[in-house]
Design an enzyme around this catalytic site. Structure first.
Site, PDB file in Angstrom:
ATOM      1  N   LYS A  13      46.629  53.778  40.422  1.00 16.97           N
ATOM      2  CA  LYS A  13      47.535  53.050  40.026  1.00 16.97           C
ATOM      3  C   LYS A  13      47.743  53.286  38.026  1.00 16.97           C
ATOM      4  O   LYS A  13      48.363  53.908  37.856  1.00 16.97           O
ATOM      5  CB  LYS A  13      47.958  51.599  39.463  1.00 16.97           C
ATOM      6  CG  LYS A  13      47.924  51.216  41.613  1.00 16.97           C
ATOM      7  CD  LYS A  13      48.412  50.065  41.345  1.00 16.97           C
ATOM      8  CE  LYS A  13      47.371  48.759  40.573  1.00 16.97           C
ATOM      9  NZ  LYS A  13      46.437  48.329  41.333  1.00 16.97           N
ATOM     10  N   ARG A  88      52.195  40.757  41.461  1.00 14.78           N
ATOM     11  CA  ARG A  88      51.325  40.739  42.539  1.00 14.78           C
ATOM     12  C   ARG A  88      51.308  39.374  43.232  1.00 14.78           C
ATOM     13  O   ARG A  88      50.270  39.679  44.600  1.00 14.78           O
ATOM     14  CB  ARG A  88      49.385  40.114  41.907  1.00 14.78           C
ATOM     15  CG  ARG A  88      48.945  41.540  41.926  1.00 14.78           C
ATOM     16  CD  ARG A  88      47.193  40.974  40.366  1.00 14.78           C
ATOM     17  NE  ARG A  88      46.502  41.577  41.211  1.00 14.78           N
ATOM     18  CZ  ARG A  88      45.790  42.543  40.197  1.00 14.78           C
ATOM     19  NH1 ARG A  88      46.815  43.340  39.630  1.00 14.78           N
ATOM     20  NH2 ARG A  88      44.763  43.183  40.386  1.00 14.78           N
ATOM     21  N   ARG A 127      33.432  55.549  39.503  1.00 12.57           N
ATOM     22  CA  ARG A 127      34.220  54.476  38.302  1.00 12.57           C
ATOM     23  C   ARG A 127      33.147  53.778  37.857  1.00 12.57           C
ATOM     24  O   ARG A 127      32.618  54.462  37.174  1.00 12.57           O
ATOM     25  CB  ARG A 127      35.218  54.134  38.483  1.00 12.57           C
ATOM     26  CG  ARG A 127      36.179  53.268  37.393  1.00 12.57           C
ATOM     27  CD  ARG A 127      37.317  53.259  37.450  1.00 12.57           C
ATOM     28  NE  ARG A 127      37.813  51.332  37.784  1.00 12.57           N
ATOM     29  CZ  ARG A 127      39.044  50.697  38.444  1.00 12.57           C
ATOM     30  NH1 ARG A 127      39.378  51.735  38.172  1.00 12.57           N
ATOM     31  NH2 ARG A 127      39.042  49.449  38.396  1.00 12.57           N
ATOM     32  N   ARG A 139      33.335  46.943  33.577  1.00  9.34           N
ATOM     33  CA  ARG A 139      34.428  45.581  33.709  1.00  9.34           C
ATOM     34  C   ARG A 139      33.609  44.908  35.058  1.00  9.34           C
ATOM     35  O   ARG A 139      32.654  44.585  35.394  1.00  9.34           O
ATOM     36  CB  ARG A 139      35.363  46.082  34.254  1.00  9.34           C
ATOM     37  CG  ARG A 139      36.527  46.369  33.802  1.00  9.34           C
ATOM     38  CD  ARG A 139      37.774  46.643  34.614  1.00  9.34           C
ATOM     39  NE  ARG A 139      37.986  46.753  35.826  1.00  9.34           N
ATOM     40  CZ  ARG A 139      39.327  46.356  36.653  1.00  9.34           C
ATOM     41  NH1 ARG A 139      40.813  47.320  36.154  1.00  9.34           N
ATOM     42  NH2 ARG A 139      39.581  45.076  37.358  1.00  9.34           N
ATOM     43  N   ARG A 150      38.912  40.509  45.410  1.00 12.88           N
ATOM     44  CA  ARG A 150      40.151  40.886  44.522  1.00 12.88           C
ATOM     45  C   ARG A 150      40.657  41.826  45.686  1.00 12.88           C
ATOM     46  O   ARG A 150      42.073  42.430  45.815  1.00 12.88           O
ATOM     47  CB  ARG A 150      39.813  42.568  43.630  1.00 12.88           C
ATOM     48  CG  ARG A 150      39.226  41.505  42.360  1.00 12.88           C
ATOM     49  CD  ARG A 150      38.218  42.627  41.939  1.00 12.88           C
ATOM     50  NE  ARG A 150      39.566  43.682  41.154  1.00 12.88           N
ATOM     51  CZ  ARG A 150      38.325  44.776  40.840  1.00 12.88           C
ATOM     52  NH1 ARG A 150      37.211  44.774  40.881  1.00 12.88           N
ATOM     53  NH2 ARG A 150      39.215  46.042  40.039  1.00 12.88           N
TER      54      ARG A 150
HETATM   55  P1  ADP Z   1      42.917  46.455  39.879  1.00 13.74           P
HETATM   56  O1  ADP Z   1      41.988  46.930  39.576  1.00 13.74           O
HETATM   57  O2  ADP Z   1      41.704  44.927  40.471  1.00 13.74           O
HETATM   58  O3  ADP Z   1      43.835  46.414  40.168  1.00 13.74           O
HETATM   59  P2  ADP Z   1      43.607  45.110  37.030  1.00 13.74           P
HETATM   60  O4  ADP Z   1      43.348  45.528  36.124  1.00 13.74           O
HETATM   61  O5  ADP Z   1      44.620  45.035  37.640  1.00 13.74           O
HETATM   62  O6  ADP Z   1      43.163  45.277  38.222  1.00 13.74           O
HETATM   63  O7  ADP Z   1      43.445  43.209  36.849  1.00 13.74           O
HETATM   64  C1  ADP Z   1      42.193  42.304  36.720  1.00 13.74           C
HETATM   65  C2  ADP Z   1      42.479  41.196  37.004  1.00 13.74           C
HETATM   66  O8  ADP Z   1      43.154  40.826  36.514  1.00 13.74           O
HETATM   67  C3  ADP Z   1      43.014  41.017  38.317  1.00 13.74           C
HETATM   68  O9  ADP Z   1      41.335  40.678  39.629  1.00 13.74           O
HETATM   69  C4  ADP Z   1      42.988  39.520  38.326  1.00 13.74           C
HETATM   70  O10 ADP Z   1      42.003  38.601  37.712  1.00 13.74           O
HETATM   71  C5  ADP Z   1      43.615  39.551  36.635  1.00 13.74           C
HETATM   72  N1  ADP Z   1      45.755  39.986  36.864  1.00 13.74           N
HETATM   73  C6  ADP Z   1      46.125  41.327  36.248  1.00 13.74           C
HETATM   74  N2  ADP Z   1      47.474  41.381  37.118  1.00 13.74           N
HETATM   75  C7  ADP Z   1      47.548  40.298  37.377  1.00 13.74           C
HETATM   76  C8  ADP Z   1      48.841  39.899  38.228  1.00 13.74           C
HETATM   77  N3  ADP Z   1      49.930  39.482  38.110  1.00 13.74           N
HETATM   78  N4  ADP Z   1      48.770  38.337  38.387  1.00 13.74           N
HETATM   79  C9  ADP Z   1      48.002  37.207  38.441  1.00 13.74           C
HETATM   80  N5  ADP Z   1      46.592  37.981  38.492  1.00 13.74           N
HETATM   81  C10 ADP Z   1      46.282  39.442  37.570  1.00 13.74           C
END
Ligand code: ADP
Length: 279
Positions: A13, A88, A127, A139, A150
């Site tokens: 994404k 989400r 990554r 991270r 996740r």
């Molecule tokens: P990923 O690579 O898992 O898609 P992101 O960078 O989008 O990771 O998000 C990392 C973490 O941030 C998620 O695992 C969650 O804990 C939190 N997070 C991000 N966006 C949201 C959201 N829209 N709702 C709830 N938690 C979120």
């Protein structure tokens, strides 16, 4: 252009969002990045989110919805945005619908990057190695154990959004297993179609003759006519009550049946007293 990129962690994404913002002059709104920034800055939101993110769970809806509401109101988001990592959950999607409706805005498309889970684990491993090689900080949630969490959160809480947006005619799917450039080309084709469709819709709406407005003297239908008629306080109900010698608002006595024969309902004590006096 207002878009959502949907897909599990590691689906690509972020990579595609970068290309979209360059092509369409829009901004990328990544709740993950915003939350990580809040954690690094030690803001109240960051303090709340830190442990949750490290466990690979979702931060409460209200927190991310507030962040997004704030962000889409900023000037640079006016030409459009690509949402990455938001919504989400269905509750977040509903909140986003409300936010957009309040601002008179609409989504153009929701693009899901379809990938298989085996590949995701490998991608994230790569990554991590690349980040380590570049000397970047990895991270906290990019490790196999948390990644499983996740993915599980994605499957149960986020994947249903595909149906949510399909029911609104917005959901589009792209093969996220293809090479990066191919994925970009597929998204471009989908967006060109979406833009064409939106332009056609706008053109048809403009060409449609507008219904003539009613004159000032035209009679309006009574407000909630059907509702009013059934209320005991309505005019007709009080007229009926007056005729039957009941005070307006009092309920009609119901007749019942005893041993299969109709019997009159008993009067209550005050009406019995009134009747005795009259006699
Ligand atoms: P990923 O690579 O898992 O898609 P992101 O960078 O989008 O990771 O998000 C990392 C973490 O941030 C998620 O695992 C969650 O804990 C939190 N997070 C991000 N966006 C949201 C959201 N829209 N709702 C709830 N938690 C979120």
């Amino acid at each position: 252009m207002r878009l959502i990129l949907l897909g599990p962690p590691g689906a690509g994404k972020g990579t595609q969002a970068q290309r979209l913002i360059a092509k369409y002059g829009i901004v990328q709104l990544s709740t993950g990045d915003m939350l990580r920034a809040a954690v690094a800055a030690g803001t109240p939101v960051g303090l709340k989110a830190k442990a949750i993110m490290e466990r690979g769970e979702l931060v409460p809806d209200a927190v991310v919805v507030a962040i997004i509401a704030d962000r889409i109101d900023q000037k640079d988001a006016k030409p459009g945005f690509v949402l990455d990592g938001f919504p989400r959950t269905v509750a977040q999607a509903e909140a986003l619908d409300r936010l957009l409706a309040e601002r008179g805005l609409k989504l153009d498309a929701v693009i899901e990057l379809k990938v298989d889970e085996e590949a995701l684990l490998k991608r994230i491993e790569t990554r991590v190695w690349q980040m380590l090689e570049r000397g970047e900080k990895v991270r906290a949630d990019d490790n196999p154990e948390v990644l499983k969490g996740r993915l599980a959160a994605y499957r149960t809480q986020t994947a249903p959004l595909a149906f949510y947006y399909a029911s609104k005619g917005l959901h589009r799917m792209v093969d996220g297993m293809a090479a990066i450039d191919e994925v970009t080309a597929a998204i471009d084709r989908l967006l060109a179609k979406a833009v064409e469709k939106a332009a056609g819709k706008a053109k048809r709406a403009a060409a449609k003759p507008q219904p003539r407005k009613r004159g000032k003297t035209a009679k309006k239908a009574p407000k909630s006519a059907s509702k009013g008629a059934s209320k005991s306080g309505s005019k007709s109900a009080s007229r009926r009550a007056k005729k039957a010698g009941r005070p307006a608002g009092a309920k009609r006595r119901k007749a019942g049946r005893k041993n299969g024969r109709p019997v009159r309902a008993r009067r209550n004590s005050s009406s019995r007293r009134r009747l005795t006096k009259a006699r």
